[in-house]
Design an enzyme around this catalytic site. Structure first.
Site: not given
Lengths: 483, 779
Positions: B195, B226, B230, B308, B340, B440, B509, B720
């Protein structure tokens, strides 16, 4: 017939393929169809998601000759198929679905139109399941469709559009470009020798006898050989544990194992009949077995697994043995010296140990027809309803006399001990009592004493104990006359 | 032009022609790579000997940490993840050696010949153990508003408790995969399932000891991500690159499913403790929350995920006094990672659980308590971190959904059903999600694009986002077609490639379409300006009067024309041919940075999000009281996708996200044994939803008239947020369990609510009823 050595024949891409193990440096008889296909340049649509028959990404369809010479198509997990299992069959992959013109097959078109793919990795497998469903004719209900797809995991879509696609496209006629070539394919399949096969490569031997007699003779010679039919269990030793199984006897082509006999009192089911077909045979008169088979693996597994195989593995969490015991069934064992019948109740002798002698083969399962007054219910408790293995199961049989007292009761549990076991003290307590809630609640305490379950990955001992007790109450609730 | 167009790869998917990393035809030189990993949760490596293993026929290389030419490091944020363990192993599944051989069987044979001895050390395997031993990964963080302590003292009702939420496995259908092909000199080309190709490129360069200019990473598509790819898609990439570098041959690694599950991180387990104060009407007055997460053995994205979570403890509700403490704990398990929702689900489940308890305490319908506490439209609309909730759609959605789902009538019917059924209970729950959109970590909110128009009038769009099934490339194609006024078939979205668009952020995100769509639009804007300039002068060269102004040039329906003088027009393809003849560059980059956001991490105050996404779900379940089995009877979802770029894709994301949430909330249970071995290491024991686990009646719709001023073409991301709608199912199960005592006792409950959790909870309630304890005792 003489045994054919080291070659198998099947149809792929519309052509008859003769595959020689002798000439190959990579293929062995336990090479899976999945790995074989992915080694070819033009068959990488088939995907490996788990290599254990639990996700369906590797689903292919097999075309087989039906009794009237017609073609029948079913979906299989190619990760669980050994190459010799293709002998005499048509292997159909996702690459074969487009018409020669390049046009998408109706099931593919529907999937595109209904937005049924997202990441696309599970999609080829889903297409093959839908292809088999489409070709089976009829207009399946939403539930039938969901059932057919329960063996194909998708992590992206939430399945709804896939069900929609299937519902839209499966309308009964099964028309597609396969229809036009069917006679030709059937002729190719008919031309394939029915002789037994024996493959020996680099320390591995794989026998696929075509008659019971030959099979029993082989077993007599090599009693240590691993006997398989669908191999949905044994295949994992190859695909997950990478064991080089030294000698396999594959009975999947023995017609004598596919015989159904029904004398009105006892139904005898050939040990080699696929569970999908067993379901049709038992639907009417053995609903508890039918119900259990509905939640046995998923369709791809039921298309390959057999009753003989499931009972033969003697897993303590096997789904069918408790039900067969509750029906008062027996296991027919045969060797080249003769035949004997063992009560299902005494068939398993320990953890994965059975009454079967190494030279014997399970040839049939006999189920006496229960009295219409007997109540037989089967329950499977698993984390997920479909495509899961029991945490525990309970199959109960109850006979009440006219006064409502218990004349006979059998409480058979899976997953509560090292083998399928009856709750003997609870049974003893119940006999002669009134089938009332108070009695059942008392009997629940006996169940507690009958078992000392373990905690494992599928559930804690406490959960098993509570659920085992509750199942009896559930049985009571489902059998009392609420008229 | 209809927006409901199929996924750009749909035909390739259904025909099996779509290529994933493992399907790429590589040269006959290709080697297969295998990772040898730690069997210990924590141990010192005393010695090892690879001599015999290297002699296995077909083996081309076996590498240990000593053979890494660059830095032995692949931590994405904090450099605390060795690429190969050298002195100590810190979790079962940690890579120690790499093998490359002609076949997988040869790799496995060589693995068996590796000699290694360990000195096992005592591991920390649970959150409780980590907390007891104060094994913090970093300093705790707090976020507050008002004075929660004194407000709690004044509250009429105060309840406290704790909630445990489970780990979860991504279960992308395509396991982690990477193919590395060495080029000339230092060059390395990678085809990865990642990702985050730019980070993959950076880490590969780092372990190889080369520079980013030497490494190209390409991602055509992933078979699901998902969040699991990442950061952790980088690992296989680094490993395959090291083997390719050592052997000077292409090397492919595709993790075997069990290895993937054992080696990679999961969703963070949380242990949350809370204390909430509220009035007689159920209005929230104060909340103290302590969030504890299990990071596993390394940092990965754990602090961002916790951040988060801290920002989503409010979910959709105004809490006048709030105090959040967050602690990230280190354990000897694989480093947990993005999944996710990224900490949102754990925080939102907590808040919804709290609301549910308030309702039970006050004997009120939880939906009513929810509505009462929603952020206001004009006031009471500032979050605990100071961001105003603008374009608040909670109230509208609540009204619409309560009506369309027939909530009140069904609640009555359920009550009647439960009163007359001892062994089956039904439950229903409505839960909202409000989810902040933007990274963020503010600098990540940027994107780049490179758009090439060829002189045959076709267009190749490159952008930094990656396709993992979410339909990003489909939407980008639609956006490009609309901006350029051409038909879709002129446009191809290229595989994501670090040599086309550099320094990109991960596709994460939920920002994929928002930021990359804007970057593509900006690139096309530049091209259109150039083209309009040239075309207007071309028209003017024909000495027509009045003259054509460049600003009046329009791009529509595969034509370019002067809107003031519509007779002056050119077919798009003809125009492009002319542009090349007229020496106009038809290649342009585009760049976008999300405006209007700013976030003070130290103070925990600011505007971290560009906007909020909203969704709401009502789920109804049937619980078998005797077995704990749950049937999902009906789900109604109303989701806000703004002016959807592609409603079919958005509905697909909503349904898929919701079902993934249902899995996390019900059947997906991760278990480790006492030595830190993953027990649920295959789909045999790890159960994601099947086609039979979706609601029998499933109704999903998009909120109408909901233009979003803050993203491309008025749209809103989906991605998400819908996962958190699965929480409605979880609380519906709790509602059904609670019916066993006619809602008088708070059931014991955790997440996931497996059949075991359900049955044990019911059993405790039965015992409770039997002993006639006080009706308001909170478990």
């Amino acid at each position: 017939m003489t045994t054919k050595t080291n070659t198998i024949s099947f149809v792929l891409d519309g052509r008859l393929v003769e595959l020689s193990f002798a000439g190959s440096s990579t293929l062995t008889p336990t090479t899976t169809v999945l790995n074989f296909l992915r080694s070819l340049p033009h068959h990488r649509g088939v995907k490996e998601g788990c290599a254990e028959g639990d996700c369906g990404a590797c689903t292919v369809a097999l075309g087989e000759l039906g009794e009237r010479g017609e073609m029948k198509y079913r979906a299989f997990d190619s990760c669980l198929l050994f190459l010799p299992m293709l002998h005499g069959k048509q292997l159909i992959t996702v690459e074969n679905l487009r018409a020669p013109s390049g046009e998408l097959h109706p099931v593919q078109r529907a999937m595109v139109d209904e937005h049924g793919s997202q990441c696309g990795f599970c999609t080829p497998g889903i297409m093959m399941t839908l292809f088999a469903l489409y070709k089976s004719g009829g207009k399946p209900s939403r539930m039938d469709i969901a059932d057919a797809l329960a063996g194909n995991l998708c992590r992206c879509t939430g399945y709804r559009p896939i069900l929609d696609a299937a519902e839209k496209v499966c309308h009964g006629d099964g028309q597609d470009h396969f229809v036009g070539t069917e006679a030709n394919i059937a002729a190719m399949l008919k031309s394939i020798s029915r002789a037994s096969i024996s493959v020996s490569t680099r320390g591995q031997r794989y026998d696929q006898p075509s008659t019971l007699e030959e099979c029993l003779a082989l077993l007599n010679e090599a009693p240590g050989a691993i006997v398989i039919n669908g191999a949905s269990d044994i295949a994992l030793r190859v695909t997950k544990k990478f064991e080089p199984l030294s000698h396999i006897i594959d009975c999947s082509r023995i017609k004598e194992l596919e015989v159904v006999r029904d004398d009105g009192k006892v139904l005898s089911i050939g040990a080699g009949i696929r569970l999908t077909d067993v379901m049709k045979i038992v639907r009417q008169d053995f609903p508890a077995l039918h119900g259990m088979l509905e939640v046995f693996g998923a369709q791809q597994i039921r298309n390959t697994a057999t009753l003989g195989g499931n009972i033969g593995t003697a897993s303590p969490i096997g789904d069918t043995l408790p039900v067969v015991i509750a029906y008062g069934g027996s296991i027919v064992l045969q060797s080249s010296k003769g035949k004997r019948t063992v009560s299902a109740d005494s068939f398993v002798t320990g953890y994965r140990k059975t009454e079967r002698r190494p030279e014997e083969l399970i040839t049939a399962i006999e189920l006496p027809r229960p009295s219409p007054k007997s109540h037989i219910h089967a329950y499977k408790i698993s984390k997920r309803r479909d495509l899961d293995i029991s945490t525990l199961s309970g199959t109960f049989r109850l006979d009440l006399d006219d006064a409502g007292t218990i004349s006979d009761v059998l409480l058979v549990y899976g997953g509560m001990a090292d083998r399928t076991r009856r709750a003997t003290s609870a049974e003893k307590f119940l006999k002669g009592q009134l089938w009332s809630r108070a009695v059942v609640e008392e009997a629940q305490r006996h169940i507690d004493n009958d078992f000392a379950p373990i905690s494992d990955v599928r559930g804690s001992a406490e959960f098993r104990r509570i659920a085992a007790r509750n199942l009896l109450l559930k049985f009571w609730f489902e059998t009392i006359d609420r008229g | 032009m209809t927006k409901h167009i199929p996924h750009e790869s749909a035909e390739l998917h259904v025909s099996g022609e779509a290529l994933y990393v493992d399907d790429i035809s590589a040269s006959p030189d290709l080697l297969v790579g295998r990772v040898v990993y730690s069997p210990h949760a924590r141990a010192r490596i005393i010695s090892f000997d690879l001599t015999e293993a290297k002699q296995v026929p077909g083996v081309a290389a076996i590498l240990s940490a000593r053979d890494i030419p660059g830095h032995n490091q692949m931590g994405p944020v904090v450099k605390d993840e060795p690429c190969l363990a050298s002195e100590e192993v810190t979790f079962v599944g940690q890579a120690i050696f790499l093998i490359a051989a002609e076949t997988d069987a040869q790799c496995r044979a060589a693995e068996k010949k590796i000699k290694i001895s360990f000195e096992p050390l005592e591991p920390i395997l649970t959150l409780d153990d980590a907390m007891a031993r104060n094994n913090l990964l970093g300093p705790p963080r707090t976020m507050s508003r008002g004075d929660a302590d004194s407000a709690l003292q004044k509250s009429v009702h105060v309840i406290e408790g704790e909630l445990r939420t489970g780990a979860a496995e991504h279960w992308y259908l395509e396991t982690q995969s990477s193919l590395s092909i060495p080029g000339e000199g230092e060059e390395m080309m990678l085809y990865s399932s990642s990702q985050n190709p730019s980070e993959t490129q950076a880490l590969v360069a780092e372990v190889l000891g080369v520079q980013k200019k030497d490494v190209v990473v390409e991602v055509r598509r992933m078979g699901g991500g998902f969040g699991g790819k990442e950061t952790q898609g980088n690992h296989v990439a680094c490993w395959s690159a090291l083997l390719a570098h050592a052997t000077r041959r292409p090397v492919k690694i595709r993790l075997f499913r069990d290895d993937d599950m054992i080696m990679t991180g999961k969703r963070h387990r949380f242990l949350v403790r809370y204390k909430v104060g509220f009035d007689d009407n159920g209005k929230l007055e104060a909340l103290k929350v302590e969030l504890n997460s299990d990071a596993g053995a390394a940092t990965d994205l754990s602090f961002a995920i916790m951040e988060r979570a801290m920002l989503h403890c409010d979910n959709a509700y105004v809490v006048p006094h709030m105090h959040v403490v967050a602690r990230v704990w280190k354990t000897n398990l694989p480093s947990n990672t993005a999944f996710r929702g990224f900490g949102g689900p754990q925080a939102i489940a907590t808040m919804e659980h709290i609301i549910d308890r308030i309702a039970r305490t006050l004997h009120r319908d939880p939906a009513e308590i929810r509505q009462k506490n929603f952020y206001g439209l004009t006031n009471n609309n500032v979050t605990h971190y100071g961001q105003r909730v603008e374009e608040n759609r909670l109230h509208t959605m609540f009204e619409q959904l309560v009506k369309s789902s027939d909530y009140a009538e069904r609640r009555r019917a359920i009550r009647a059903f439960n009163a007359s059924n001892e062994f089956f209970k039904k439950g229903i729950a409505l839960t909202p999600v409000k989810f902040g959109i933007s990274f963020t970590t503010t600098f990540l909110n940027q994107a780049g694009a490179l758009v090439n128009i060829y002189n045959d009038g076709t267009v190749l769009v490159n952008h930094g986002g990656t396709e993992m099934g979410q339909g990003l490339h489909t939407k980008i194609r639609q956006i490009a077609a609309r901006e350029l006024g051409v038909s879709l078939d002129r446009i191809r979205v290229n595989a994501t490639n670090t040599s086309k668009v550099p320094n990109t952020s991960p596709t994460a995100a939920s920002t994929g379409t928002d930021v990359n769509g804007m970057a593509v639009r900006n690139a096309i804007g530049t091209l259109k300006e150039r083209i309009a300039e040239s075309i207007s002068s071309m028209f003017n060269e024909e000495k027509k009067s009045p003259t054509t102004n460049a600003v009046d040039i329009r791009f529509e329906r595969d034509e370019i024309f002067d809107s003031k003088h519509p007779a002056r027009r050119l077919a798009f393809a003809d125009a492009m041919r002319m542009m090349v003849m007229r020496q106009v560059s038809l290649s342009a980059t585009g760049y976008y940075r999300t405006p209007g956001i700013g976030w003070d991490k130290i103070k925990g105050h600011g505007t971290p999000f560009r906007y909020f996404a909203f969704g709401m779900a009502v789920s109804e379940v049937l619980v078998d009281v005797l077995t704990g089995a749950v049937t999902l009877l009906r789900t109604d979802i109303l989701h806000d996708a703004g002016d959807s770029v592609n409603p079919a894709i958005d509905i697909g994301q909503i349904e898929g996200g919701y079902i993934q949430g249902v899995g996390w909330c019900t059947t997906e249970e991760i278990k480790w044994d006492a030595a830190g071995n993953l027990m649920t290491h295959s789909p045999d024991t790890y159960k994601i939803p099947t086609s039979k686990d979706i609601p029998l009646d499933f109704r999903v719709s998009l909120l109408k008239n909901a233009t979003n001023p803050n993203a491309i073409h008025g749209s809103k991301t989906v991605a998400e947020p819908p996962l958190m709608l699965g929480i409605s199912t979880w609380l519906a199960i709790k509602d059904a369990i609670s019916a066993v005592t006619d809602h008088n006792v708070e059931p014991e409950f955790s997440l996931p609510a497996t059949n075991e959790v359900v049955l044990l909870s019911i059993e405790k309630l039965k015992c409770h009823t039997a002993t006639k304890a006080s009706p308001h005792t909170i478990a």
